[in-house]
Design a protein around this motif. Structure first.
Motif, PDB file in Angstrom:
ATOM      1  N   ILE A  64       0.869  -1.179   0.000  1.00 20.47           N
ATOM      2  CA  ILE A  64       0.000   0.000   0.000  1.00 20.47           C
ATOM      3  C   ILE A  64       0.904   1.226   0.000  1.00 20.47           C
ATOM      4  O   ILE A  64       1.747   1.388   0.876  1.00 20.47           O
ATOM      5  N   ASP A  65       0.737   2.066  -1.005  1.00 24.94           N
ATOM      6  CA  ASP A  65       1.468   3.313  -1.128  1.00 24.94           C
ATOM      7  C   ASP A  65       0.521   4.445  -0.750  1.00 24.94           C
ATOM      8  O   ASP A  65      -0.534   4.593  -1.364  1.00 24.94           O
TER       9      ASP A  65
ATOM     10  N   THR B 128      -4.734  13.035  -0.330  1.00 23.10           N
ATOM     11  CA  THR B 128      -3.920  11.824  -0.261  1.00 23.10           C
ATOM     12  C   THR B 128      -4.458  10.790  -1.229  1.00 23.10           C
ATOM     13  O   THR B 128      -5.662  10.689  -1.430  1.00 23.10           O
ATOM     14  N   GLU B 129      -3.544  10.012  -1.787  1.00 26.02           N
ATOM     15  CA  GLU B 129      -3.920   8.931  -2.691  1.00 26.02           C
ATOM     16  C   GLU B 129      -3.350   7.620  -2.147  1.00 26.02           C
ATOM     17  O   GLU B 129      -2.210   7.579  -1.698  1.00 26.02           O
ATOM     18  N   GLU B 130      -4.169   6.560  -2.161  1.00 25.34           N
ATOM     19  CA  GLU B 130      -3.696   5.236  -1.752  1.00 25.34           C
ATOM     20  C   GLU B 130      -3.675   4.337  -2.975  1.00 25.34           C
ATOM     21  O   GLU B 130      -4.671   4.231  -3.692  1.00 25.34           O
ATOM     22  N   ASN B 131      -2.532   3.703  -3.210  1.00 26.90           N
ATOM     23  CA  ASN B 131      -2.371   2.808  -4.344  1.00 26.90           C
ATOM     24  C   ASN B 131      -1.931   1.435  -3.873  1.00 26.90           C
ATOM     25  O   ASN B 131      -0.813   1.289  -3.369  1.00 26.90           O
TER      26      ASN B 131
ATOM     27  N   ARG C 169       1.581  -0.490  -9.914  1.00 23.72           N
ATOM     28  CA  ARG C 169       0.212  -0.330  -9.412  1.00 23.72           C
ATOM     29  C   ARG C 169      -0.610  -1.567  -9.801  1.00 23.72           C
ATOM     30  O   ARG C 169      -0.530  -2.037 -10.937  1.00 23.72           O
ATOM     31  N   LYS C 170      -1.434  -2.013  -8.895  1.00 19.54           N
ATOM     32  CA  LYS C 170      -2.340  -3.110  -9.225  1.00 19.54           C
ATOM     33  C   LYS C 170      -3.418  -2.652 -10.198  1.00 19.54           C
ATOM     34  O   LYS C 170      -3.897  -3.433 -11.018  1.00 19.54           O
ATOM     35  N   SER C 171      -3.788  -1.377 -10.123  1.00 16.44           N
ATOM     36  CA  SER C 171      -4.905  -0.881 -10.941  1.00 16.44           C
ATOM     37  C   SER C 171      -4.627  -0.915 -12.441  1.00 16.44           C
ATOM     38  O   SER C 171      -5.527  -1.178 -13.234  1.00 16.44           O
ATOM     39  N   ASP C 172      -3.372  -0.660 -12.847  1.00 19.93           N
ATOM     40  CA  ASP C 172      -3.082  -0.596 -14.280  1.00 19.93           C
ATOM     41  C   ASP C 172      -1.781  -1.279 -14.689  1.00 19.93           C
ATOM     42  O   ASP C 172      -1.361  -1.179 -15.829  1.00 19.93           O
ATOM     43  N   ASP C 173      -1.117  -1.947 -13.747  1.00 23.34           N
ATOM     44  CA  ASP C 173       0.136  -2.645 -14.001  1.00 23.34           C
ATOM     45  C   ASP C 173       1.258  -1.694 -14.419  1.00 23.34           C
ATOM     46  O   ASP C 173       2.271  -2.117 -14.950  1.00 23.34           O
ATOM     47  N   GLY C 174       1.066  -0.392 -14.182  1.00 20.44           N
ATOM     48  CA  GLY C 174       2.075   0.592 -14.551  1.00 20.44           C
ATOM     49  C   GLY C 174       3.143   0.748 -13.484  1.00 20.44           C
ATOM     50  O   GLY C 174       2.858   0.743 -12.286  1.00 20.44           O
ATOM     51  N   ILE C 175       4.387   0.883 -13.922  1.00 22.34           N
ATOM     52  CA  ILE C 175       5.493   1.116 -12.991  1.00 22.34           C
ATOM     53  C   ILE C 175       5.375   2.537 -12.449  1.00 22.34           C
ATOM     54  O   ILE C 175       5.278   3.494 -13.216  1.00 22.34           O
TER      55      ILE C 175
END
Length: 189
Positions: free
Chosen positions: A25-26, A34-37, A70-76
């Protein structure tokens, strides 16, 4: 015939290999809050041998690379490389890291018997912009827009599992922010 020299990696030996984790969790700053990724990551630690500084200090060295997606988009969203070093004579562990946002640091701490016993490794290292020994270097842009003031990393390695927590104190978007990343990783090889 050449002689094979064994490198004493001391506590760093527990890190060698490929580690993967998908429980990350980032918690990161945004201009409006705040953003949680949720993320997954791979950290590869490779033996780097030893080196001698000034004919006196001998360091055991691991090179590493950490890729976080990121789990949401597989982006580094985080790519980090550097070295872990151990000075057996002084029993000091050091971590140099670089990220492609023009930020680098050298964190470290003196170890004691409680850091490495019964197959469990516990490391707590830090760096700061005002720390004379363990410092942070960043570009003028980052100093102005996203100043990293302090860094702390805690690692616990036991039975093929690594718990990793990083906290970075930032001055960003006109406010102080505690940026945290936490994950549990498993040794793959």
């Amino acid at each position: 015939m050449s002689e094979i020299i064994e490198i004493n990696y001391g506590p760093l030996a527990a890190l060698i290999g490929v580690w993967k984790g998908d429980k990350g969790i980032d918690i990161a700053p945004e201009s409006d809050g705040t953003e949680e990724n949720p993320y997954y990551e791979t950290i590869t630690f490779e033996e780097g041998g030893d080196l001698t500084n000034g004919e006196e200090q001998v360091l055991a060295v691991l090179h590493y690379r950490k890729i976080v997606k990121r789990k949401s988009d597989d982006g580094i969203f985080h790519d980090e490389t550097g070295y872990w070093m151990w000075d057996a004579k002084e029993n000091v562990i050091m971590h140099s890291l670089n990220i492609p946002r023009a930020v680098s640091l050298l964190a470290g701490a003196k170890l004691n018997d409680s850091n490495y016993k019964n197959g469990k490794l516990s490391i707590d290292i830090s760096a700061g912009i005002d720390n004379e020994d363990w410092g942070i270097v960043q570009s003028p842009f980052m100093k102005q827009k996203a100043l990293t003031k302090n860094y702390r990393q805690e690692l616990t390695v036991e039975n093929g599992k690594m718990i990793c927590s990083e906290t970075t104190m930032l001055e960003i978007y006109g406010r102080a922010f505690e940026h945290t990343d936490k994950n549990e990783l498993t040794l793959q090889s």
